[in-house]
Design a protein around this motif. Structure first.
Motif, PDB file in Angstrom:
ATOM      1  N   SER A 114      98.062  23.281 -47.419  1.00  0.00           N
ATOM      2  CA  SER A 114      96.713  23.013 -46.907  1.00  0.00           C
ATOM      3  C   SER A 114      95.669  23.088 -48.014  1.00  0.00           C
ATOM      4  O   SER A 114      94.540  22.632 -47.833  1.00  0.00           O
ATOM      5  CB  SER A 114      96.374  24.018 -45.793  1.00  0.00           C
ATOM      6  N   GLU A 115      96.053  23.654 -49.158  1.00  0.00           N
ATOM      7  CA  GLU A 115      95.150  23.774 -50.304  1.00  0.00           C
ATOM      8  C   GLU A 115      95.155  22.526 -51.185  1.00  0.00           C
ATOM      9  O   GLU A 115      94.387  22.436 -52.144  1.00  0.00           O
ATOM     10  CB  GLU A 115      95.558  24.979 -51.160  1.00  0.00           C
ATOM     11  N   GLN A 116      96.003  21.562 -50.837  1.00  0.00           N
ATOM     12  CA  GLN A 116      96.214  20.428 -51.737  1.00  0.00           C
ATOM     13  C   GLN A 116      94.966  19.596 -51.968  1.00  0.00           C
ATOM     14  O   GLN A 116      94.767  19.039 -53.053  1.00  0.00           O
ATOM     15  CB  GLN A 116      97.338  19.539 -51.206  1.00  0.00           C
ATOM     16  N   LYS A 117      94.098  19.487 -50.958  1.00  0.00           N
ATOM     17  CA  LYS A 117      92.920  18.617 -51.100  1.00  0.00           C
ATOM     18  C   LYS A 117      92.013  19.083 -52.231  1.00  0.00           C
ATOM     19  O   LYS A 117      91.543  18.271 -53.033  1.00  0.00           O
ATOM     20  CB  LYS A 117      92.131  18.528 -49.796  1.00  0.00           C
ATOM     21  N   TRP A 118      91.769  20.393 -52.311  1.00  0.00           N
ATOM     22  CA  TRP A 118      90.874  20.847 -53.380  1.00  0.00           C
ATOM     23  C   TRP A 118      91.525  20.638 -54.750  1.00  0.00           C
ATOM     24  O   TRP A 118      90.824  20.346 -55.727  1.00  0.00           O
ATOM     25  CB  TRP A 118      90.446  22.301 -53.184  1.00  0.00           C
ATOM     26  N   VAL A 119      92.843  20.769 -54.807  1.00  0.00           N
ATOM     27  CA  VAL A 119      93.543  20.534 -56.066  1.00  0.00           C
ATOM     28  C   VAL A 119      93.383  19.080 -56.495  1.00  0.00           C
ATOM     29  O   VAL A 119      93.059  18.781 -57.655  1.00  0.00           O
ATOM     30  CB  VAL A 119      95.034  20.898 -55.945  1.00  0.00           C
ATOM     31  N   ASN A 120      93.599  18.161 -55.560  1.00  0.00           N
ATOM     32  CA  ASN A 120      93.474  16.730 -55.876  1.00  0.00           C
ATOM     33  C   ASN A 120      92.051  16.368 -56.273  1.00  0.00           C
ATOM     34  O   ASN A 120      91.826  15.609 -57.223  1.00  0.00           O
ATOM     35  CB  ASN A 120      93.922  15.885 -54.687  1.00  0.00           C
ATOM     36  N   ASP A 121      91.064  16.902 -55.537  1.00  0.00           N
ATOM     37  CA  ASP A 121      89.655  16.637 -55.876  1.00  0.00           C
ATOM     38  C   ASP A 121      89.332  17.185 -57.263  1.00  0.00           C
ATOM     39  O   ASP A 121      88.687  16.509 -58.079  1.00  0.00           O
ATOM     40  CB  ASP A 121      88.723  17.271 -54.844  1.00  0.00           C
ATOM     41  N   ALA A 122      89.777  18.413 -57.521  1.00  0.00           N
ATOM     42  CA  ALA A 122      89.484  19.043 -58.813  1.00  0.00           C
ATOM     43  C   ALA A 122      90.178  18.301 -59.946  1.00  0.00           C
ATOM     44  O   ALA A 122      89.602  18.124 -61.026  1.00  0.00           O
ATOM     45  CB  ALA A 122      89.917  20.509 -58.790  1.00  0.00           C
ATOM     46  N   PHE A 123      91.399  17.854 -59.712  1.00  0.00           N
ATOM     47  CA  PHE A 123      92.113  17.090 -60.730  1.00  0.00           C
ATOM     48  C   PHE A 123      91.361  15.810 -61.075  1.00  0.00           C
ATOM     49  O   PHE A 123      91.189  15.472 -62.253  1.00  0.00           O
ATOM     50  CB  PHE A 123      93.524  16.742 -60.249  1.00  0.00           C
ATOM     51  N   ASN A 124      90.907  15.092 -60.062  1.00  0.00           N
ATOM     52  CA  ASN A 124      90.174  13.847 -60.305  1.00  0.00           C
ATOM     53  C   ASN A 124      88.834  14.103 -60.989  1.00  0.00           C
ATOM     54  O   ASN A 124      88.408  13.322 -61.855  1.00  0.00           O
ATOM     55  CB  ASN A 124      89.980  13.094 -58.988  1.00  0.00           C
ATOM     56  N   ASP A 125      88.164  15.200 -60.626  1.00  0.00           N
ATOM     57  CA  ASP A 125      86.922  15.569 -61.312  1.00  0.00           C
ATOM     58  C   ASP A 125      87.204  15.945 -62.766  1.00  0.00           C
ATOM     59  O   ASP A 125      86.425  15.609 -63.674  1.00  0.00           O
ATOM     60  CB  ASP A 125      86.245  16.742 -60.594  1.00  0.00           C
TER      61      ASP A 125
END
Length: 225
Positions: free
Chosen positions: A96-107
């Protein structure tokens, strides 16, 4: 990779290595294929020499930020007439934490490869430049990039191309997690360099997931050799 080819490769490997209980397919890439094994393990077949080099260095170590590599071996596919290396590694998961990881990676990528300028010739950073920055612990550059990223996120709603405007809380959350991700990358590189000085992190979105205890880890490492 076509299903027929995957099935053939799996069959060949199982005949030569019957002690591996392959449960199912996890995914395929340009150089290999990954299968699920019991006890939260993964069997990866790869022909990527750079990946093999790093995995061999990591083999048998218990890593905090990098996917654990347990052991390795060679496998020749008669049908494909090529040599693979098989790798047994820990299984990482999307949570469930994956979204922030993906957003942070793209940022993170946007910050380094779009906002940050340090190359006097092309005026934009390359993957080699970024590897060198972390290799040489150029803290001033890393901190500058973090500030550029935070400033970008603080004013993200000012961009006319932004289709969906973010709330103040969403912006604050993105800023928090980009700090977390920058810190993670720095620690992951420190760990990688201490084991394999030539290693590099493969900066693709799917390569950042969680272990069974909820720790963020890097899935795929290669080398510039």
């Amino acid at each position: 990779m076509r299903k027929e080819k995957i099935d053939k490769l799996k069959q060949e490997f199982s005949l030569k290595n019957p002690y591996f209980n392959i449960i199912g397919l996890l995914g395929t890439g340009n150089h290999g294929i990954a299968f699920a094994l019991p006890e939260e393990k993964v069997l990866k077949l790869t022909s990527d020499q750079q990946e093999m080099f790093v995995c061999n260095a990591l083999q048998g170590r218990h890593c905090k930020y990098l996917c654990n590599i347990e052991y390795m071996g060679d496998f020749y596919s008669v049908s494909e007439k090529r040599m693979y290396t098989w790798i047994i590694m820990e299984q990482l998961y999307k949570t469930s934490e994956q979204k922030w990881v993906n957003d942070a990676f793209n940022d993170f990528r946007h910050a380094w490869f779009t906002l940050f300028t340090d190359n006097p010739i092309s005026n934009c950073l390359t993957c080699s430049d970024l590897w060198s920055i972390y290799k040489n612990k150029e803290t001033a550059k890393i901190n500058r990039c973090i500030m550029l990223c935070k400033d970008y996120l603080s004013h993200i709603n000012d961009d006319e191309d932004t289709f969906i405007k973010l709330s103040d809380q969403q912006i604050s959350t993105r800023i928090h997690y980009i700090s977390v991700f920058f810190e993670f990358i720095e620690k992951a590189y420190d760990e990688l360099f201490s084991i394999c000085p030539e290693g590099r992190i493969d900066l693709n979105e799917g390569n950042f997931m969680f272990d069974k205890t909820g720790n963020l880890k890097v899935l795929d490492m290669q080398t510039f050799m």
